[in-house]
Design a protein around this motif. Structure first.
Motif, PDB file in Angstrom:
ATOM      1  N   GLU A  15       0.993  -1.305  -0.039  1.00  0.00           N
ATOM      2  CA  GLU A  15       0.062   0.025   0.132  1.00  0.00           C
ATOM      3  C   GLU A  15       0.860   1.359  -0.099  1.00  0.00           C
ATOM      4  OE1 GLU A  15      -2.978  -0.212  -0.486  1.00  0.00           O
ATOM      5  OE2 GLU A  15      -2.936  -2.429  -0.390  1.00  0.00           O
ATOM      6  N   ASP A  16       0.210   2.326  -0.489  1.00  0.00           N
ATOM      7  CA  ASP A  16       1.112   3.315  -0.744  1.00  0.00           C
ATOM      8  C   ASP A  16       1.518   4.237   0.485  1.00  0.00           C
ATOM      9  OD1 ASP A  16       0.762   3.390  -3.459  1.00  0.00           O
ATOM     10  OD2 ASP A  16      -0.352   5.258  -3.561  1.00  0.00           O
ATOM     11  N   GLU A  17       0.623   4.131   1.526  1.00  0.00           N
ATOM     12  CA  GLU A  17       1.173   4.447   3.009  1.00  0.00           C
ATOM     13  C   GLU A  17       2.061   3.740   3.570  1.00  0.00           C
ATOM     14  OE1 GLU A  17      -2.290   5.240   5.424  1.00  0.00           O
ATOM     15  OE2 GLU A  17      -3.147   6.747   4.009  1.00  0.00           O
ATOM     16  N   ILE A  55       4.492   1.917   1.931  1.00  0.00           N
ATOM     17  CA  ILE A  55       5.710   2.267   1.426  1.00  0.00           C
ATOM     18  C   ILE A  55       6.368   3.521   1.727  1.00  0.00           C
ATOM     19  CG2 ILE A  55       6.446   2.631  -1.100  1.00  0.00           C
ATOM     20  CD1 ILE A  55       4.505   0.492  -2.099  1.00  0.00           C
ATOM     21  N   ALA A  56       5.637   4.443   1.870  1.00  0.00           N
ATOM     22  CA  ALA A  56       6.067   5.727   2.331  1.00  0.00           C
ATOM     23  C   ALA A  56       6.787   5.654   3.614  1.00  0.00           C
ATOM     24  CB  ALA A  56       4.960   6.839   2.248  1.00  0.00           C
ATOM     25  N   GLN A  66       5.025  -2.083  -6.546  1.00  0.00           N
ATOM     26  CA  GLN A  66       5.709  -1.555  -5.485  1.00  0.00           C
ATOM     27  C   GLN A  66       6.769  -0.586  -5.873  1.00  0.00           C
ATOM     28  OE1 GLN A  66       6.640  -5.468  -4.175  1.00  0.00           O
ATOM     29  NE2 GLN A  66       6.497  -4.735  -1.945  1.00  0.00           N
ATOM     30  N   ALA A 107       5.456   3.060  -7.063  1.00  0.00           N
ATOM     31  CA  ALA A 107       5.128   3.837  -5.669  1.00  0.00           C
ATOM     32  C   ALA A 107       6.094   4.211  -4.642  1.00  0.00           C
ATOM     33  CB  ALA A 107       4.014   2.580  -4.808  1.00  0.00           C
ATOM     34  N   ARG A 145       7.664   7.087  -6.469  1.00  0.00           N
ATOM     35  CA  ARG A 145       6.939   8.255  -6.606  1.00  0.00           C
ATOM     36  C   ARG A 145       6.898   8.799  -4.878  1.00  0.00           C
ATOM     37  NH1 ARG A 145       3.391   9.386 -10.667  1.00  0.00           N
ATOM     38  NH2 ARG A 145       3.521   7.921 -12.374  1.00  0.00           N
ATOM     39  N   ALA A 146       6.876   8.189  -4.033  1.00  0.00           N
ATOM     40  CA  ALA A 146       6.945   8.571  -2.473  1.00  0.00           C
ATOM     41  C   ALA A 146       8.263   9.295  -2.507  1.00  0.00           C
ATOM     42  CB  ALA A 146       6.800   7.312  -1.662  1.00  0.00           C
TER      43      ALA A 146
END
Length: 293
Positions: free
Chosen positions: A192-194, A196-197, A239, A242, A245-246
């Motif tokens: 999930e994006d969150e 990963i960040a 993955q 993302a 991008r993060a």
């Protein structure tokens, strides 16, 4: 808004593969998808070169390729544009990272280095089984290794993070542990994006800009197979994009490299090339693409 400059660098001399010229063929395919106004071609020699009496295979060819990259890298730096090198073996990342680190040093900034790679590229020239420079790239970026290739502006060990690394020889394991390199596994990165960040937070916490090295073998071969050395249990394309991008959403991009695109045939190229373009789009998605805040 500053935009990236794309350096097409079809360097193959650092690869250990007997099919290394596929890298140059892959570079030619990627070149056609880049905007001509922002594209620079690095004149890599056609011949292999020789070791110049060192343990590094094809060293003379590698040095000529690096020399050819200096002018477009300087052009990008003078224009305040991050340089994205693509189309070469892993050693093609070295001049771009050195230029990014030198720029950060000159500005008094801290540069985070995200190393997306199935391999840590920490082989010692004196013990490398192949003598291939690709497997030594991070060692050279840290100012170690062969004198001719060791960076004059070494990356800071404490700001380097290995991501997706899962295939390494015992000497590389020992060196990574000795250096205390930070690692993020595919499992820890999450989906999930969150998540990963959050997984990248420590790697980016004390930095002003970020350099992103991507060896496409960091990807799982079930999703991407146009590499010489596919390793199972890698990142998904989602993955990887993302995570990139993060990173560039949090910090300005100082530079990057996308390495080892080596499709075996037209069908494989057609299947995998869109994924490379997605990764490239992720690299250029940050606000300013490397412009100072």
């Amino acid at each position: 808004m500053s935009t990236a400059m794309f350096l097409v660098m079809p360097e193959w001399q650092g690869s250990p593969s007997s099919r290394a010229m596929r890298i140059a063929e892959g570079a030619a395919l990627l070149r056609e998808d880049l905007p001509a106004a922002s594209r620079r071609d690095v004149a890599v020699p056609l011949e292999a070169g020789d070791s110049l009496g060192t343990p590094v295979a094809r060293l003379s060819g590698l040095l000529r390729a690096q020399e050819a990259a200096r002018e477009p890298l300087a052009e990008a730096a003078a224009a305040g544009r991050p340089a994205i090198v693509l189309g070469g073996d892993c050693a093609s990342s070295l001049p771009a990272l050195e230029a990014a680190q030198r720029g950060a040093d000159d500005r008094g900034e801290r540069l985070a280095v995200l190393w997306f790679d199935a391999h840590p590229d920490l082989q010692d020239p004196t013990t490398s089984p192949s003598g291939a420079a690709s497997g030594m790239t991070l060692r050279h970026a840290l100012g170690r290794g062969a004198e001719d290739l060791a960076s004059g502006s070494p990356a800071a060990v404490e700001r380097v993070t290995l991501i997706g690394t899962r295939a390494e020889d015992p000497e590389e394991v020992a060196e990574a542990e000795r250096l205390g390199l930070r690692r993020i596994s595919p499992e820890r990165l999450g989906a999930e994006d969150e998540a990963i960040a959050a997984a990248l937070a420590d790697a980016l916490a004390d930095a002003d800009r970020v350099y992103v090295h991507i060896d496409l073998d960091v990807l799982d071969p079930a999703e991407f197979s146009s590499v010489h050395s596919a390793e199972p249990f890698g990142l998904t394309v989602a993955q990887l994009t993302a995570a990139v991008r993060a990173a560039v959403a949090r910090l300005p991009l100082a530079g990057a490299a996308i390495c080892e695109f080596a499709p075996a045939d037209e069908a494989q190229a057609a299947e995998d090339q869109p994924s490379v373009l997605r990764i490239l789009a992720a690299l250029t998605s940050g606000g300013g693409n490397g412009a100072p805040a």
